[in-house]
Motif scaffolding. Sequence first.
Motif, mmCIF file in Angstrom:
data_model
loop_
_atom_site.group_PDB
_atom_site.id
_atom_site.type_symbol
_atom_site.label_atom_id
_atom_site.label_comp_id
_atom_site.label_asym_id
_atom_site.label_seq_id
_atom_site.Cartn_x
_atom_site.Cartn_y
_atom_site.Cartn_z
ATOM 1 N N ASP A 80 28.723 54.252 36.525
ATOM 2 C CA ASP A 80 28.891 54.770 36.917
ATOM 3 C C ASP A 80 28.396 54.770 38.469
ATOM 4 N N LEU A 81 26.925 54.103 39.088
ATOM 5 C CA LEU A 81 26.607 54.834 40.066
ATOM 6 C C LEU A 81 27.544 53.974 40.692
ATOM 7 N N ARG A 82 27.571 53.005 40.271
ATOM 8 C CA ARG A 82 28.935 51.443 41.610
ATOM 9 C C ARG A 82 29.650 51.957 42.173
ATOM 10 N N ARG A 83 30.464 52.938 41.441
ATOM 11 C CA ARG A 83 31.534 53.339 41.408
ATOM 12 C C ARG A 83 31.732 54.012 42.745
ATOM 13 N N THR A 84 30.947 55.067 42.274
ATOM 14 C CA THR A 84 30.379 56.570 42.935
ATOM 15 C C THR A 84 29.646 55.963 44.434
ATOM 16 N N VAL A 85 28.911 55.066 44.518
ATOM 17 C CA VAL A 85 28.186 55.287 45.783
ATOM 18 C C VAL A 85 28.875 53.505 46.736
ATOM 19 N N ALA A 86 28.789 53.470 46.952
ATOM 20 C CA ALA A 86 28.749 52.097 47.976
ATOM 21 C C ALA A 86 27.820 51.828 49.881
ATOM 22 N N VAL A 87 27.464 51.084 49.565
ATOM 23 C CA VAL A 87 26.743 50.204 49.918
ATOM 24 C C VAL A 87 27.995 49.560 50.845
ATOM 25 N N VAL A 88 27.119 49.689 52.877
ATOM 26 C CA VAL A 88 27.558 48.383 53.536
ATOM 27 C C VAL A 88 26.720 48.223 54.236
ATOM 28 N N GLU A 89 26.339 46.745 54.094
ATOM 29 C CA GLU A 89 24.387 46.709 55.076
ATOM 30 C C GLU A 89 25.011 45.506 56.193
ATOM 31 N N GLN A 90 23.877 45.788 57.192
ATOM 32 C CA GLN A 90 24.968 45.533 58.569
ATOM 33 C C GLN A 90 24.454 44.148 58.290
ATOM 34 N N ASP A 91 24.742 43.276 57.347
ATOM 35 C CA ASP A 91 24.299 41.929 57.454
ATOM 36 C C ASP A 91 25.652 41.466 56.237
ATOM 37 N N ALA A 92 26.688 42.727 55.914
ATOM 38 C CA ALA A 92 26.876 42.087 54.556
ATOM 39 C C ALA A 92 28.015 41.022 54.337
ATOM 40 N N ARG A 93 27.945 40.454 53.606
ATOM 41 C CA ARG A 93 28.261 39.291 53.610
ATOM 42 C C ARG A 93 29.543 39.056 52.954
ATOM 43 N N LEU A 94 30.643 38.462 53.328
ATOM 44 C CA LEU A 94 32.217 38.322 52.472
ATOM 45 C C LEU A 94 31.986 36.865 51.891
ATOM 46 N N PHE A 95 33.025 36.775 50.957
ATOM 47 C CA PHE A 95 32.850 35.823 49.893
ATOM 48 C C PHE A 95 34.401 34.893 50.534
ATOM 49 N N HIS A 96 33.515 33.794 49.765
ATOM 50 C CA HIS A 96 34.362 32.609 50.260
ATOM 51 C C HIS A 96 35.762 33.188 49.958
ATOM 52 N N GLY A 97 37.352 32.303 50.165
ATOM 53 C CA GLY A 97 38.546 33.185 50.298
ATOM 54 C C GLY A 97 39.416 33.972 50.864
ATOM 55 N N THR A 98 40.295 34.665 50.281
ATOM 56 C CA THR A 98 41.356 35.394 51.189
ATOM 57 C C THR A 98 40.469 36.613 51.661
ATOM 58 N N VAL A 99 41.540 37.021 52.086
ATOM 59 C CA VAL A 99 41.032 38.723 52.609
ATOM 60 C C VAL A 99 41.114 39.395 51.026
ATOM 61 N N ARG A 100 42.536 39.480 50.306
ATOM 62 C CA ARG A 100 42.438 40.174 49.188
ATOM 63 C C ARG A 100 41.739 40.151 48.278
ATOM 64 N N ASP A 101 40.461 38.749 48.131
ATOM 65 C CA ASP A 101 40.334 38.275 46.962
ATOM 66 C C ASP A 101 39.067 39.384 47.996
ATOM 67 N N ASN A 102 38.577 39.037 49.020
ATOM 68 C CA ASN A 102 37.424 40.268 48.876
ATOM 69 C C ASN A 102 37.593 41.809 49.578
ATOM 70 N N LEU A 103 38.824 42.071 49.298
ATOM 71 C CA LEU A 103 39.000 43.367 49.399
ATOM 72 C C LEU A 103 38.493 44.068 47.228
ATOM 73 N N VAL A 104 39.383 43.379 46.815
ATOM 74 C CA VAL A 104 39.506 43.320 45.608
ATOM 75 C C VAL A 104 38.276 43.439 45.024
ATOM 76 N N ARG A 105 36.986 42.676 45.559
ATOM 77 C CA ARG A 105 36.075 42.951 45.458
ATOM 78 C C ARG A 105 34.986 44.276 44.248
ATOM 79 N N GLY A 106 34.992 44.257 43.057
ATOM 80 C CA GLY A 106 33.911 45.227 42.619
ATOM 81 C C GLY A 106 34.698 46.782 42.323
ATOM 82 N N ALA A 107 35.839 46.448 42.939
ATOM 83 C CA ALA A 107 37.161 47.204 43.267
ATOM 84 C C ALA A 107 38.360 47.139 41.758
ATOM 85 N N GLU A 108 38.418 48.329 41.294
ATOM 86 C CA GLU A 108 39.227 48.555 40.086
ATOM 87 C C GLU A 108 40.792 47.722 40.565
ATOM 88 N N THR A 109 41.603 47.784 40.019
ATOM 89 C CA THR A 109 42.565 46.511 40.518
ATOM 90 C C THR A 109 44.002 48.249 41.893
#
Length: 557
Positions: free
Chosen positions: A413-442
Amino acid sequence: MTSSGAILARLLPPLRPEWRRMIGSYLIATTSLCALAAIGVLTALGVGRAVVHGEWPPTVWWIALGALVLLRTFLTWREMDVSHALAYRVLARLRMALFDAYSRSVPGRRREHSGRAASVAMTDIEKLEFFYAHTVAQIGAALTLFVGAVVCAFLVLPVAGFVMLGGAIAVTLTAWAGAGPARRIGAREQREREEQSERLVDALGALREVLAYGLQSRVVREAVAGTRRSSLIARRREGIAHLVDGTRELILTAVVIGVIAASLLGGEIGGAQAASLPAAIALAVAGVAAVADAAHTVSELHPLIASADRVVAGLHRPPVVAPVDRPLPLPTGPLGVRFENVVFSYDDRTEVLRGWSIDVDPGEHIGLAGPSGAGKSTVIALAARLWDPSAGAVALVDVEGVAYPLDRIRDDDLRRTVAVVEQDARLFHGTVRDNLVRGAETRTDEELRDALTRVGAEGWITLDDDLGEHGVRLSGGQRARLALGRALCREPRVLIVDEITASLDAESERIISDVLERFQGTVIAASHRRETLSRFSRVVGVEREEVATTAGPPRSR
């Protein structure tokens, strides 16, 4: 060996779902090893009868021998198949358990080296997978065979049973004598390899600096020197292992001589006994050889003990956030954040925050300002419950002022409510689509493209573009915008941002500031940039022991 066994046993609970398969692997290994021993004994018995009585073995002997050979062949294949499948499952179970432990205990708070953490997750667990999937079964099978062989020896030729017991004791003593030095040398070898891993991780992580300062030769020299030290230690360890193995071979030879000599001196050879003597020797050798193999395996476990110790330490890391007790459901609608007399320190060192209090109303946008080290990033981490405060409370509050402490909110519930973007936020290996849906519902592609548009990225990247490791092909401003877009895809009610404009050009900073300003929800943004802070109606100065507000006094409750 007791302490070593205790360390290895502490990794059994995470493997509980695989216990049934481990027992099955032991049963297959035991049956296979007994079949091999039976083949040797039966062959020796047939040869003995042929030499002593000049008779070919009966038909039933040939049938039994053929059946045992077929059974051994099938079990060898089956054992390999089962152990390999089990090894992958053990690897997955231990890594999942270790990842869960790390997710409860953020390494960064304790200032641990990422190279050491990676070594535990990759190298140490890979060493252990084969042990639990195969070696445990082999040791158990060897000891089971020895017990069975001793019982049979006492029934058929009692003197052979006593010789076997003496040989087993001698083999065990060689293992005990060699274990201490091998373990100490193995520990030195492991430490050297760990330090080498840390040096290489540092060098690869700072590759640009290495090239810019011309440090390539130094990095290579250090790597070569470390490898030579590891090789020298490994040769010493192998020398001890060869000495112990040679001693065991002498003991096996002595067992064979002992069975023959004891039988001759005891006057037990004659007629049928003479024909069965080769079988008794084969049985004694099989039993003692099983103990020798088990002892050799145990004596080679010192690297595994060190690896298991590190994995156990990783699995039992103290959590930085306490488990949620009696969780509270979150209400719908906007939510703010409340800090009440918060105290926090790293590793029980100097307090970063002391008695820190502030109210952020639902839907309010505030900036956090202050010098480096004042505690801005700490406030961000506490608001996202990446850590728990040493004292005080952090809570979400609704429009009516009702507080929902973070330690009473389910993590999902907390992760769906609060989102954090840090200074050195890491992007994951893969496509832009793969990264945008990380941690999000469909999310549909239309929704994902809308997120790119909101952060001004639709003109220079598409959903199917590959980002490379950590988004290496992108600039700092592009990475920051994609990280912010990823957070927006989750549709949070509270958006927390930590210095993501710190190293950006003016245009990237303006775009990100526009996105934050338009966000329909609560925003807490730490920054030292005037342009970023000027967009907020309230800016709170973070200091170690007090709060200074540049746009009005702190709200009282």
